[in-house]
Design an enzyme around this catalytic site. Structure first.
Site, mmCIF file in Angstrom:
data_model
loop_
_atom_site.group_PDB
_atom_site.id
_atom_site.type_symbol
_atom_site.label_atom_id
_atom_site.label_comp_id
_atom_site.label_asym_id
_atom_site.label_seq_id
_atom_site.Cartn_x
_atom_site.Cartn_y
_atom_site.Cartn_z
ATOM 1 N N ARG A 148 -16.440 4.894 -7.303
ATOM 2 C CA ARG A 148 -16.928 5.432 -8.564
ATOM 3 C C ARG A 148 -16.257 4.754 -9.755
ATOM 4 O O ARG A 148 -16.893 4.494 -10.770
ATOM 5 C CB ARG A 148 -16.662 6.935 -8.612
ATOM 6 C CG ARG A 148 -17.118 7.589 -9.871
ATOM 7 C CD ARG A 148 -17.046 9.097 -9.730
ATOM 8 N NE ARG A 148 -17.606 9.750 -10.904
ATOM 9 C CZ ARG A 148 -16.931 10.007 -12.006
ATOM 10 N NH1 ARG A 148 -15.665 9.667 -12.083
ATOM 11 N NH2 ARG A 148 -17.502 10.591 -13.036
ATOM 12 N N CYS A 158 23.612 27.475 5.057
ATOM 13 C CA CYS A 158 24.635 27.835 6.024
ATOM 14 C C CYS A 158 25.785 26.854 5.784
ATOM 15 O O CYS A 158 25.614 25.647 5.924
ATOM 16 C CB CYS A 158 24.111 27.697 7.452
ATOM 17 S SG CYS A 158 25.445 27.720 8.659
ATOM 18 N N ASP A 195 -15.560 17.353 -0.293
ATOM 19 C CA ASP A 195 -14.396 17.063 -1.116
ATOM 20 C C ASP A 195 -13.693 15.803 -0.635
ATOM 21 O O ASP A 195 -12.805 15.849 0.210
ATOM 22 C CB ASP A 195 -13.440 18.259 -1.066
ATOM 23 C CG ASP A 195 -12.427 18.202 -2.178
ATOM 24 O OD1 ASP A 195 -12.589 17.368 -3.088
ATOM 25 O OD2 ASP A 195 -11.472 19.002 -2.141
ATOM 26 N N TYR A 239 -25.605 11.980 -0.188
ATOM 27 C CA TYR A 239 -26.216 13.057 -0.964
ATOM 28 C C TYR A 239 -27.245 12.627 -2.013
ATOM 29 O O TYR A 239 -27.796 13.465 -2.713
ATOM 30 C CB TYR A 239 -25.165 13.970 -1.587
ATOM 31 C CG TYR A 239 -24.128 13.265 -2.465
ATOM 32 C CD1 TYR A 239 -24.491 12.620 -3.638
ATOM 33 C CD2 TYR A 239 -22.782 13.288 -2.113
ATOM 34 C CE1 TYR A 239 -23.553 11.994 -4.440
ATOM 35 C CE2 TYR A 239 -21.826 12.667 -2.908
ATOM 36 C CZ TYR A 239 -22.220 12.020 -4.058
ATOM 37 O OH TYR A 239 -21.298 11.412 -4.844
ATOM 38 N N LYS A 285 -18.374 26.087 -7.674
ATOM 39 C CA LYS A 285 -17.128 25.902 -6.924
ATOM 40 C C LYS A 285 -16.715 27.186 -6.215
ATOM 41 O O LYS A 285 -16.721 28.262 -6.804
ATOM 42 C CB LYS A 285 -16.006 25.485 -7.876
ATOM 43 C CG LYS A 285 -16.305 24.196 -8.635
ATOM 44 C CD LYS A 285 -15.873 22.986 -7.887
ATOM 45 C CE LYS A 285 -14.438 22.684 -8.223
ATOM 46 N NZ LYS A 285 -14.011 21.360 -7.797
ATOM 47 N N LYS A 324 -20.819 20.765 -1.223
ATOM 48 C CA LYS A 324 -20.109 19.775 -2.030
ATOM 49 C C LYS A 324 -18.895 19.312 -1.220
ATOM 50 O O LYS A 324 -17.942 20.079 -1.016
ATOM 51 C CB LYS A 324 -19.673 20.400 -3.351
ATOM 52 C CG LYS A 324 -19.042 19.432 -4.321
ATOM 53 C CD LYS A 324 -18.879 20.102 -5.687
ATOM 54 C CE LYS A 324 -18.421 19.134 -6.747
ATOM 55 N NZ LYS A 324 -17.136 18.528 -6.471
ATOM 56 N N CYS A 343 23.488 32.977 9.246
ATOM 57 C CA CYS A 343 22.756 31.857 9.822
ATOM 58 C C CYS A 343 22.102 32.302 11.131
ATOM 59 O O CYS A 343 22.774 32.873 11.992
ATOM 60 C CB CYS A 343 23.715 30.693 10.072
ATOM 61 S SG CYS A 343 22.928 29.349 10.971
ATOM 62 N N GLU A 364 -26.890 21.994 -1.597
ATOM 63 C CA GLU A 364 -26.144 21.166 -0.631
ATOM 64 C C GLU A 364 -24.674 21.534 -0.705
ATOM 65 O O GLU A 364 -24.198 21.954 -1.752
ATOM 66 C CB GLU A 364 -26.246 19.677 -1.025
ATOM 67 C CG GLU A 364 -27.622 19.120 -0.985
ATOM 68 C CD GLU A 364 -27.711 17.808 -1.778
ATOM 69 O OE1 GLU A 364 -26.668 17.156 -1.995
ATOM 70 O OE2 GLU A 364 -28.829 17.465 -2.176
ATOM 71 N N CYS A 415 24.240 30.147 14.004
ATOM 72 C CA CYS A 415 25.680 30.258 14.251
ATOM 73 C C CYS A 415 26.279 31.528 13.648
ATOM 74 O O CYS A 415 27.476 31.748 13.752
ATOM 75 C CB CYS A 415 26.401 29.016 13.736
ATOM 76 S SG CYS A 415 26.421 28.922 11.937
ATOM 77 N N CYS A 456 27.517 24.286 13.161
ATOM 78 C CA CYS A 456 26.207 24.925 13.302
ATOM 79 C C CYS A 456 25.261 23.981 14.063
ATOM 80 O O CYS A 456 24.905 22.917 13.555
ATOM 81 C CB CYS A 456 25.691 25.261 11.911
ATOM 82 S SG CYS A 456 24.048 25.974 11.909
ATOM 83 N N ASP A 484 0.825 -1.210 0.000
ATOM 84 C CA ASP A 484 0.000 0.000 0.000
ATOM 85 C C ASP A 484 0.858 1.259 0.000
ATOM 86 O O ASP A 484 0.552 2.246 -0.641
ATOM 87 C CB ASP A 484 -0.915 0.013 1.233
ATOM 88 C CG ASP A 484 -2.048 -0.996 1.080
ATOM 89 O OD1 ASP A 484 -2.404 -1.314 -0.059
ATOM 90 O OD2 ASP A 484 -2.570 -1.454 2.118
HETATM 91 S S1 IVH Z 1 -24.530 14.822 -6.553
HETATM 92 C C1 IVH Z 1 -25.549 13.141 -10.623
HETATM 93 N N1 IVH Z 1 -24.052 16.035 -4.258
HETATM 94 O O1 IVH Z 1 -18.935 15.785 -6.424
HETATM 95 C C2 IVH Z 1 -25.217 13.848 -9.372
HETATM 96 N N2 IVH Z 1 -22.206 15.188 -5.477
HETATM 97 O O2 IVH Z 1 -18.432 16.605 -9.333
HETATM 98 C C3 IVH Z 1 -24.186 13.147 -8.593
HETATM 99 N N3 IVH Z 1 -20.042 15.517 -4.352
HETATM 100 O O3 IVH Z 1 -18.845 12.666 -7.977
HETATM 101 C C4 IVH Z 1 -23.476 13.956 -7.614
HETATM 102 N N4 IVH Z 1 -20.824 16.509 -2.561
HETATM 103 O O4 IVH Z 1 -18.420 12.714 -5.489
HETATM 104 C C5 IVH Z 1 -23.530 15.408 -5.330
HETATM 105 N N5 IVH Z 1 -23.801 17.096 -2.212
HETATM 106 C C6 IVH Z 1 -23.280 16.466 -3.261
HETATM 107 C C7 IVH Z 1 -21.889 16.246 -3.356
HETATM 108 C C8 IVH Z 1 -21.382 15.612 -4.504
HETATM 109 C C9 IVH Z 1 -19.752 16.064 -3.170
HETATM 110 C C10 IVH Z 1 -19.055 14.959 -5.308
HETATM 111 C C11 IVH Z 1 -19.438 13.601 -5.852
HETATM 112 C C12 IVH Z 1 -19.467 13.744 -7.328
HETATM 113 C C13 IVH Z 1 -18.728 15.015 -7.570
HETATM 114 C C14 IVH Z 1 -19.291 15.679 -8.796
#
Ligand code: IVH
Length: 665
Positions: free
Chosen positions: A134, A422, A115, A223, A310, A113, A404, A111, A407, A428, A36
């Site tokens: 995915r 340095c 990350d 979501y 975004k 988003k 430095c 909602e 020193c 040092c 891993d």
């Molecule tokens: S809806 C068809 N809701 O953003 C709609 N996605 O760029 C499917 N993500 O692959 C996505 N928060 O992994 C949705 N509140 C939210 C989200 C969300 C994060 C991610 C998700 C998706 C990616 C899309």
């Protein structure tokens, strides 16, 4: 080829080989954990260097023999991604498009988003039956065992009226606090750090050992709900029901009836997300009614009923209180900004990296300035700008220190480098202490002693370099403030134990520039004693795989310096290992003496590295290219056609791995 590319190639080759041993031969060569780690290193390097992309990299393969235990599962509904937008104007365009297409009342659910990495969760009769990544959007990896360890994903749903079969999708994230703890631990163990919580989350989810996954404290945010029979026709309502079943559905989601309400949500969360415990990179807007969603449909990539907005990279404004200078074990001096503490992406930031002189000058930085700090993916926040309007009194201009900080030796800066050094490496203190710290790390001599103790022993004049550790006496330690008998004994035992650390790790501990763990191993095998290494020429050194001119020169410089020769001598007198151990030596012979080999292709029984080591062990020489001096080409599968042609032309013998192993008896 630069060294990064070489490293990438090496990792790919090793990982292919380990996979083959694991899968085809059922004889794993390394532990899952080590596997891993190597895979993660490769993923990180490939992300940082897209120019070295290779569709055949072990990171790209989706077949069963790569992600070892993971089987591939086809998604019932493809896992589409979302179209990104970056301004309120683009959000308004989306809203108006939907309005025109539907030509009736509609509501938009906003909602956050999250990350991280997306996951599809299947429940049959209320039980978690399968969790799939995915993948390529059509099929993903079955990571159920790992997902079961995530505490806020229910294994069994609560309540009534749960559909026989239902799919929930969401994001797996690593909270900032877990991310930072994980990286601190990795730093201590000198492992590669994760660049951001997203990489950490996706890397963790693909690990082989689910116990490690469990310890990493991942979380989920659900979501979307999918299935043939869903509780209601409203996305919002379905998610609220999912919450009752036991899922973690964020309470921040809002149903909006107008563009103004949507904008208010975007503006509110652009500010408030900074206080959240996890990273969010935007807002997702979705049409609430499932009937309307169906009527809007999807393109091949994106749904028409949803978009992502975004946020700009997270920034915080704070005051620059002072700048300090840190000296590393190599003498490199790094400027660090000390800031008035400020909250950024869920953590308090007090320090930021200033990189180097050019970066400082470009910012025109003055003490007391209000500065913008950003945590753009990187672990250490950086200063990206100065709010000059907020400068009502101007403080001292920040200039790169000429001497430095420790020193006081004047610093040097090579013309082609941005880094200041340095040059007083022998006198040092932070450099000396840094070298001792390196010497004792786990992967080197593994002596249990922390930086504070090293500093204390140095300041008291008890040690001047790492070799002095071996002359420490019980009386020296027990006299120190707050030192009890047990801690003194423990340290001495640990030092004593280090005398049996094998030669290759001792070589790494010496801290020769550019000689990391792997290079040290390679050198130790090619030159089985330090005396052999000390007299090696540049050409001889460069024959070893991965050793280029830069490393060769550094090794030669090291053994030319009387100070280091004396240092090695003192270590030797203390009883450290400076030859490969008996077992390795016993395996050596003269069977291949005077013979030069060229290795080409991929092998099944041993790795290329192992064959190279065997050739050296038995007195033979490795060479990179076929010439009239070549005695044998050891050919595996897919040997390079140019090499083959040349070997045939010169009449060089081509042997396969079995014949080679026979030569060794
Ligand atoms: S809806 C068809 N809701 O953003 C709609 N996605 O760029 C499917 N993500 O692959 C996505 N928060 O992994 C949705 N509140 C939210 C989200 C969300 C994060 C991610 C998700 C998706 C990616 C899309």
């Amino acid at each position: 080829m630069d060294s990064t590319q070489q490293r990438i190639e090496l990792l790919r080759q090793q990982l292919h080989d380990y996979n083959y041993h694991y899968y085809v031969l059922s004889q794993p060569l390394i532990s899952d954990r080590e596997f891993d780690q190597l895979m993660q290193e490769l993923i990180d390097l490939e992300t940082q260097h897209p120019e070295f992309h290779d569709p055949n990299s072990p990171t790209q393969r989706v077949g069963s023999d790569i992600n070892k235990g993971f089987t591939q599962v086809v998604h019932r509904y493809p896992m589409l991604s979302l179209q990104n937008t970056y301004s309120e104007g683009e959000v308004a365009d989306f809203y108006n498009r939907v309005k025109r297409a539907l030509n009736e009342e509609f509501e938009i659910v906003c909602e956050l988003k999250y990350d991280g990495t997306s996951i599809s969760l299947h429940y049959e009769n209320g039980q978690l039956s399968r969790a799939v990544t995915r993948g390529d959007s059509k099929k993903g990896d079955d990571v159920t065992t790992n997902v079961r360890t995530i505490r806020n994903i229910p294994l069994m749903l609560k309540g009534d009226n749960i559909p026989e079969s239902v799919e929930l999708r969401g994001e797996i994230v690593m909270p900032w606090s877990s991310f930072e703890a994980l990286n601190r631990e990795r730093e201590e163990q000198e492992e590669i750090l994760f660049a951001n919580p997203r990489n950490a989350a996706s890397g963790t989810l693909k690990m082989q050992d689910s116990r490690v996954v469990a310890s990493r404290k991942l979380e989920s945010y659900i979501y979307i709900m999918l299935g043939e029979e869903l509780p209601t026709d409203s996305h919002y309502h379905n998610l609220s029901i999912a919450r009752e079943w036991g899922f973690n559905v964020s309470r921040t989601m809002r149903k909006c009836k107008s563009l103004e309400e949507i904008f208010a949500f975007l503006r509110q969360w652009d500010v408030e997300r900074k206080t959240l415990p996890v990273t969010t990179d935007g807002v997702v807007l979705k049409v609430d009614s499932l009937r309307q969603q169906r009527s809007l449909g999807s393109t091949s990539k994106f749904p028409r009923w949803a978009i992502a907005y975004k946020f700009n990279a997270e920034q915080a404004l704070t005051r620059l209180e002072s700048v300090s200078w840190q000296v590393g074990r190599t003498g490199a001096v790094t400027p660090v900004a000390n800031l008035e503490p400020v909250l950024l992406s869920g953590t308090t930031v007090k320090r930021a990296s200033l990189y180097n002189e050019d970066a400082i000058n470009a910012l025109d930085l003055h003490i007391g300035d209000m500065v913008y700090v950003e945590k753009g993916g990187e672990i250490i926040p950086k200063i990206t700008g100065v709010d000059k309007e907020a400068r009502f009194m101007i403080g001292d201009k920040v200039v790169f220190t000429k001497t430095c900080p420790d020193c006081r030796t004047p610093l040097v800066r090579n013309d082609d480098e941005a880094v200041h050094y340095c040059p007083n490496s022998e006198g040092c203190p932070p450099q000396i202490k840094g070298r001792i710290e390196h010497f004792v790390t786990r992967k080197a001599m593994d002596i249990t002693i922390g930086p504070e103790t090293i500093s204390l022993l140095y300041d008291k004049g008890l040690i001047h370099d790492a070799a002095d550790l071996y002359s420490l006496r019980f009386e020296d330690l027990i006299g120190l403030e707050r030192w009890a008998e047990t801690s003194a004994r423990n340290l001495l035992t640990s030092i004593e134990k280090s005398k049996s650390v094998p030669y290759e790790r001792v070589l790494f501990a010496l801290g020769i520039r550019f000689v990391g763990e792997t290079v040290a191993q390679k050198l130790a095998h090619a030159f089985p004693s330090i005396d052999a290494l000390a007299v090696a020429t540049t050409d001889e050194l460069m024959l070893v795989e991965e050793i280029g001119e830069r490393i060769a020169k550094s090794v030669i410089d090291y053994f030319r310096n009387p100070k280091y020769v004396d240092f090695v001598d003192r270590l030797r007198k203390s009883g450290l290992q400076f030859t490969l151990n008996e077992e390795m030596l016993a395996a050596q012979s003269d069977k291949l003496k005077g013979l030069t080999f060229v290795i080409s292709g991929t092998f099944n029984l041993h790795s290329r590295d192992e064959y190279k080591a065997m050739i050296q062990q038995h007195g033979g020489r490795n060479s990179g290219s076929v010439s009239k001096n070549t005695d044998f080409v050891l050919a595996g599968d897919n040997m390079g056609p140019a090499k083959l042609e040349k070997a045939e032309k010169l009449g060089v013998k081509i042997i396969d791995e079995l014949s080679f192993l026979e030569m060794l008896g």
